[in-house]
Design an enzyme around this catalytic site. Structure first.
Site, PDB file in Angstrom:
ATOM      1  N   GLU A  15     -11.305   7.358   0.726  1.00 21.98           N
ATOM      2  CA  GLU A  15     -12.501   6.396   0.692  1.00 21.98           C
ATOM      3  C   GLU A  15     -12.442   5.625   2.154  1.00 21.98           C
ATOM      4  O   GLU A  15     -11.306   5.480   3.063  1.00 21.98           O
ATOM      5  CB  GLU A  15     -12.282   5.252  -0.077  1.00 21.98           C
ATOM      6  CG  GLU A  15     -12.217   5.744  -1.743  1.00 21.98           C
ATOM      7  CD  GLU A  15     -11.894   4.627  -2.744  1.00 21.98           C
ATOM      8  OE1 GLU A  15     -11.949   4.928  -3.876  1.00 21.98           O
ATOM      9  OE2 GLU A  15     -11.738   3.364  -2.107  1.00 21.98           O
TER      10      GLU A  15
ATOM     11  N   CYS B   5     -12.023  -0.319   7.013  1.00 19.94           N
ATOM     12  CA  CYS B   5     -10.728  -0.354   6.408  1.00 19.94           C
ATOM     13  C   CYS B   5     -10.582   1.130   6.199  1.00 19.94           C
ATOM     14  O   CYS B   5     -11.422   1.831   5.644  1.00 19.94           O
ATOM     15  CB  CYS B   5     -10.929  -1.251   5.080  1.00 19.94           C
ATOM     16  SG  CYS B   5      -9.374  -0.958   3.896  1.00 19.94           S
TER      17      CYS B   5
ATOM     18  N   CYS C 276      -1.490   7.736  -3.349  1.00 21.59           N
ATOM     19  CA  CYS C 276      -0.327   7.013  -3.086  1.00 21.59           C
ATOM     20  C   CYS C 276       0.943   7.088  -4.113  1.00 21.59           C
ATOM     21  O   CYS C 276       0.522   7.235  -5.257  1.00 21.59           O
ATOM     22  CB  CYS C 276      -0.822   5.492  -3.021  1.00 21.59           C
ATOM     23  SG  CYS C 276       0.554   4.469  -2.597  1.00 21.59           S
TER      24      CYS C 276
ATOM     25  N   CYS D  98       2.082   0.753  -7.034  1.00 20.56           N
ATOM     26  CA  CYS D  98       1.944  -0.688  -7.414  1.00 20.56           C
ATOM     27  C   CYS D  98       1.068  -0.731  -8.651  1.00 20.56           C
ATOM     28  O   CYS D  98       0.105   0.060  -8.819  1.00 20.56           O
ATOM     29  CB  CYS D  98       1.080  -1.315  -6.268  1.00 20.56           C
ATOM     30  SG  CYS D  98       1.929  -1.442  -4.701  1.00 20.56           S
TER      31      CYS D  98
ATOM     32  N   CYS E  25      -3.143  -1.512  -8.656  1.00 21.69           N
ATOM     33  CA  CYS E  25      -3.715  -0.961  -7.817  1.00 21.69           C
ATOM     34  C   CYS E  25      -4.340   0.497  -8.167  1.00 21.69           C
ATOM     35  O   CYS E  25      -3.588   1.341  -8.888  1.00 21.69           O
ATOM     36  CB  CYS E  25      -2.890  -0.660  -6.656  1.00 21.69           C
ATOM     37  SG  CYS E  25      -3.923   0.109  -5.238  1.00 21.69           S
TER      38      CYS E  25
ATOM     39  N   CYS F 255      -9.869  -0.634  -2.799  1.00 26.91           N
ATOM     40  CA  CYS F 255      -9.416   0.717  -2.392  1.00 26.91           C
ATOM     41  C   CYS F 255      -9.226   1.492  -3.875  1.00 26.91           C
ATOM     42  O   CYS F 255      -8.161   0.755  -4.562  1.00 26.91           O
ATOM     43  CB  CYS F 255      -8.206   0.508  -1.262  1.00 26.91           C
ATOM     44  SG  CYS F 255      -6.708  -0.217  -2.142  1.00 26.91           S
TER      45      CYS F 255
END
Length: 358
Positions: A100, A113, A120, A124, A127, A345
């Site tokens: 994205e 951004c 990832c 977290c 997220c 995100c």
């Protein structure tokens, strides 16, 4: 990082090269030195999408470029335009993974951004980017291509990219070398020429690379995703804290401030009933008193269907801010942008993955 996280493209991308890399390449290939500047100009000033458009290069040189390099393939799967002007792209890479990129409209210009990894592994718990784990790193060229694509859209209305935030999908400091190469191209006066102080890189707290970044001698802004005022709570919200504990993170941040003389922005996502109480604000203020120039960016958490967190009530957000300011900690509340198009995100990619895509 381990080789299994690296992309497997057979040729380098044209955006993977800095101007210095191009200067070495033309020298190695027996071309005149000025050709490097011409190639760089075609890529970042004229923003062409093929070697054939580089019309002031001799055809044999263009043919050699075709043989040795690829343009980054960012296939637009979709893009959404919010009522506030935010534009969110979902791009497919050459290996069919998806990333994205977001254009955010501000009174001072257009901010981009960018994403640095496919997925990832930091984990977290609030997220969407971590859903599905980490697939691979992006090359510097794949990160650069996102900005070029955004600029090409802005070219249609004679606007330009005025600032960059490296806060999209992924942990930038786990793809450190590619991110630094990306930054080198972004700030180059013969490239996109973005002012260093108009670029911010955000990290969840990869301590060794905070030290490295401090020693880079740049004017690029640093943001730390802190999200909790103590070790115990932060470890629950951010597994990276178990690898790099809170005290080590704070020590690294102090080194950064002492070495650079620059302030740090601390990102703090407020989660209802989790980290948003008055006692959390008081504890955070005590921690951040060690940073006289600290700035806290309060972020009302975005709802993610796969997560259990809820938004902090509006009045509680203001109370949290007032407590910080009463303790002489500068604090602002992030203005929501693109909430009607899932602009936070990882959200759009998560929906894409639900359909069976990568």
């Amino acid at each position: 990082m381990e080789s299994r996280w690296q992309p497997k493209n057979e040729k380098p991308y044209v955006y993977d090269f800095t101007l210095e890399d191009w200067q070495q390449w033309v020298k190695d290939n027996g071309e005149a030195g000025f050709r490097a500047g011409q190639i760089f100009d075609w890529l970042y000033v004229k923003r062409v999408s093929s070697f054939d458009e580089m019309t002031n290069l001799p055809k044999p040189l263009r043919d050699r470029l075709k043989e040795q390099f690829d343009f980054v393939t960012l296939t637009e799967v979709t893009h959404y335009r919010s009522k506030d002007g935010t534009v969110k792209f979902l791009f497919e890479l050459s290996d069919e993974n998806a990333i994205e990129t977001v254009i955010m409209k501000h009174s001072y210009g257009n901010s981009i951004c960018v994403t640095t990894q496919v997925g990832c592994r930091v984990g977290c718990t609030f997220c969407a980017s971590t859903l599905g784990g980490l697939k691979r790193n992006l090359t510097s060229g794949e990160i650069i291509a996102q900005v070029v694509k955004a600029q090409q859209l802005l070219d249609e209305t004679q606007e330009r990219v005025s600032s960059i935030v490296i806060m999209g999908i992924g942990e930038p400091f786990e793809n450190y070398d590619a991110v630094m190469k990306f930054l080198k191209v972004m700030i180059h006066p013969k490239g996109l020429n973005i002012g260093q102080r108009h670029i911010t890189v955000s990290t969840s707290g990869i301590v060794p690379n905070i030290y490295r970044f401090a020693d880079e001698d740049t004017q690029i802004n640093l943001a730390i995703s802190i999200h909790a005022p103590n070790d115990t709570l932060r470890s629950k919200l951010m597994p990276v804290n178990r690898r790099y504990p809170f005290a080590e993170l704070i020590e690294a941040c102090q080194y950064y401030v002492a070495k650079t003389g620059r302030r740090i922005t601390f990102e703090y996502a407020l989660m209802g009933g989790v980290n948003d109480q008055a006692e959390h604000a008081e504890e955070l203020a005590k921690v951040l008193k060690a940073f006289p120039m600290a700035h806290v960016n309060l972020i009302p958490v975005n709802f993610v269907s796969e997560r259990d967190f809820v938004r902090t009530p509006r009045n509680d957000i203001f109370t949290f801010q007032r407590i910080l300011e009463r303790n002489k900690i500068n604090a602002t509340i992030r203005r929501e942008q693109g909430s009607d198009i899932a602009a936070a995100c990882g959200q759009l990619r998560a929906k894409h993955m639900e359909s069976g895509a990568r």
